[in-house]
Design an enzyme around this catalytic site. Sequence first.
Site, mmCIF file in Angstrom:
data_model
loop_
_atom_site.group_PDB
_atom_site.id
_atom_site.type_symbol
_atom_site.label_atom_id
_atom_site.label_comp_id
_atom_site.label_asym_id
_atom_site.label_seq_id
_atom_site.Cartn_x
_atom_site.Cartn_y
_atom_site.Cartn_z
ATOM 1 N N GLU A 1 0.849 -1.197 0.000
ATOM 2 C CA GLU A 1 0.000 0.000 0.000
ATOM 3 C C GLU A 1 0.882 1.244 0.000
ATOM 4 O O GLU A 1 2.102 1.162 -0.026
ATOM 5 C CB GLU A 1 -0.900 -0.013 1.256
ATOM 6 C CG GLU A 1 -2.387 -0.203 0.972
ATOM 7 C CD GLU A 1 -3.094 1.117 0.701
ATOM 8 O OE1 GLU A 1 -2.410 2.101 0.356
ATOM 9 O OE2 GLU A 1 -4.327 1.168 0.834
ATOM 10 N N ARG B 1 -5.935 1.277 13.755
ATOM 11 C CA ARG B 1 -4.642 1.258 13.075
ATOM 12 C C ARG B 1 -4.648 2.338 11.999
ATOM 13 O O ARG B 1 -5.708 2.777 11.542
ATOM 14 C CB ARG B 1 -4.369 -0.112 12.445
ATOM 15 C CG ARG B 1 -5.254 -0.444 11.246
ATOM 16 C CD ARG B 1 -4.658 -1.579 10.415
ATOM 17 N NE ARG B 1 -5.507 -2.017 9.312
ATOM 18 C CZ ARG B 1 -5.535 -1.464 8.108
ATOM 19 N NH1 ARG B 1 -4.787 -0.407 7.847
ATOM 20 N NH2 ARG B 1 -6.317 -1.955 7.159
ATOM 21 N N ASN C 1 -4.330 4.024 8.240
ATOM 22 C CA ASN C 1 -4.644 3.549 6.900
ATOM 23 C C ASN C 1 -3.999 4.411 5.824
ATOM 24 O O ASN C 1 -3.085 3.993 5.161
ATOM 25 C CB ASN C 1 -6.150 3.458 6.697
ATOM 26 C CG ASN C 1 -6.520 2.667 5.466
ATOM 27 O OD1 ASN C 1 -5.872 1.668 5.162
ATOM 28 N ND2 ASN C 1 -7.533 3.106 4.747
ATOM 29 N N ASN D 1 -9.830 6.750 3.973
ATOM 30 C CA ASN D 1 -8.736 6.405 3.067
ATOM 31 C C ASN D 1 -8.055 7.666 2.544
ATOM 32 O O ASN D 1 -7.825 8.595 3.308
ATOM 33 C CB ASN D 1 -9.265 5.498 1.944
ATOM 34 C CG ASN D 1 -8.317 4.370 1.630
ATOM 35 O OD1 ASN D 1 -7.146 4.585 1.337
ATOM 36 N ND2 ASN D 1 -8.805 3.139 1.714
ATOM 37 N N ASP E 1 -9.824 2.990 -3.065
ATOM 38 C CA ASP E 1 -8.718 2.777 -2.125
ATOM 39 C C ASP E 1 -7.702 3.903 -2.309
ATOM 40 O O ASP E 1 -8.071 5.046 -2.531
ATOM 41 C CB ASP E 1 -8.125 1.387 -2.347
ATOM 42 C CG ASP E 1 -7.514 0.804 -1.083
ATOM 43 O OD1 ASP E 1 -6.862 1.537 -0.332
ATOM 44 O OD2 ASP E 1 -7.673 -0.405 -0.845
#
Length: 334
Positions: free
Chosen positions: A23, A126, A128, A179, A236
């Site tokens: 990512e 967490r 992102n 995101n 995303d």
Amino acid sequence: MVVVKDYSQVMPFRHEDGARLSEGVTYDIRNDRLLWVDIYNSEIHAIDNVSRDGREGRHMTIKIEGSQGRDSVGVVFLTDDPGIVLFGGKDGIGQWKVGSHEWEYVVKYSACSELAENPDRLQRLRPNDGNTTRDGKYILIGLMNDFNYDVKAIDGCILRISVSKGTVEMVWDGIAIANAVHWDHDEKYVFITDSLQHTIWRCPWDKQTNSLNRNGKEAWIDFKSHNKEFASPEPDGSDMDIANNLLYVTVWSTHRVQVYDITQRNKLVQEIILPVTTPRGSCCCLAGSDLYVTTANDEISDEPVQKGQGGSLFRLLCVADNKATSSKAYLNLH
């Protein structure tokens, strides 16, 4: 008319053994460095001289070991020092001296009063994705529930963080998967990706105060309307071609990257087709005319990794008509 570019036969540019959830791919023009993370494996990767030397460029990696057992790294942020990058880790914003094994947390999420009052919630979260404001003063980062919790729960949020001041403020509460974050050319609007709502919101942005007006948000891009053949097309990671107001969005579960003209609502202008063997595209970034795309493995757990292209980094040549640049601002460390 939507332009379609077919890269379905391209082979991975790089694949790390054991990769799970690659990512956060980011390009730094100052040293021709490409950075990306593996969220699940809590790793940061970097390749220097990527345009000149390709996959043979100097590869560096560091594993972020946390105090809570499993750690995670969601995103990297460039700074005004090319040798130092910041990252969103499990506990807060960390700092890595690139090429070394030295890292440390410089700001903890617990400095946010709303999260400090609810330590159980803080434990679930967490990092992102996120971005740096254009003036280099703040980080906007989204937090979501960690892998061993319900990712559909709206525990997630977006924080505004000043590293130099050590402040952490809640700017958007109650979002399941916050995101990517981007601004238009004139910084009149900030675009917030809400993955599970299949939506990118446009919010008015005050660049003088670095603040967004959530009450003025508009559903600007609807991914279900452009991906009707897929059950859950989730926007995303993405990258902005600032000069042309074009947003390149990796759409999870569709094996494609879609390009939107953000000056118009829901205006799809281009589709970039990825290999069908890697439907979990997770993030992308421009490096001149090339587009780098990260993908996730089908199995995101501690189970043995299946063979395949999941978790790979792809390089798509001549996607855009751009000169070498970087869409990322550099965070001021002091």
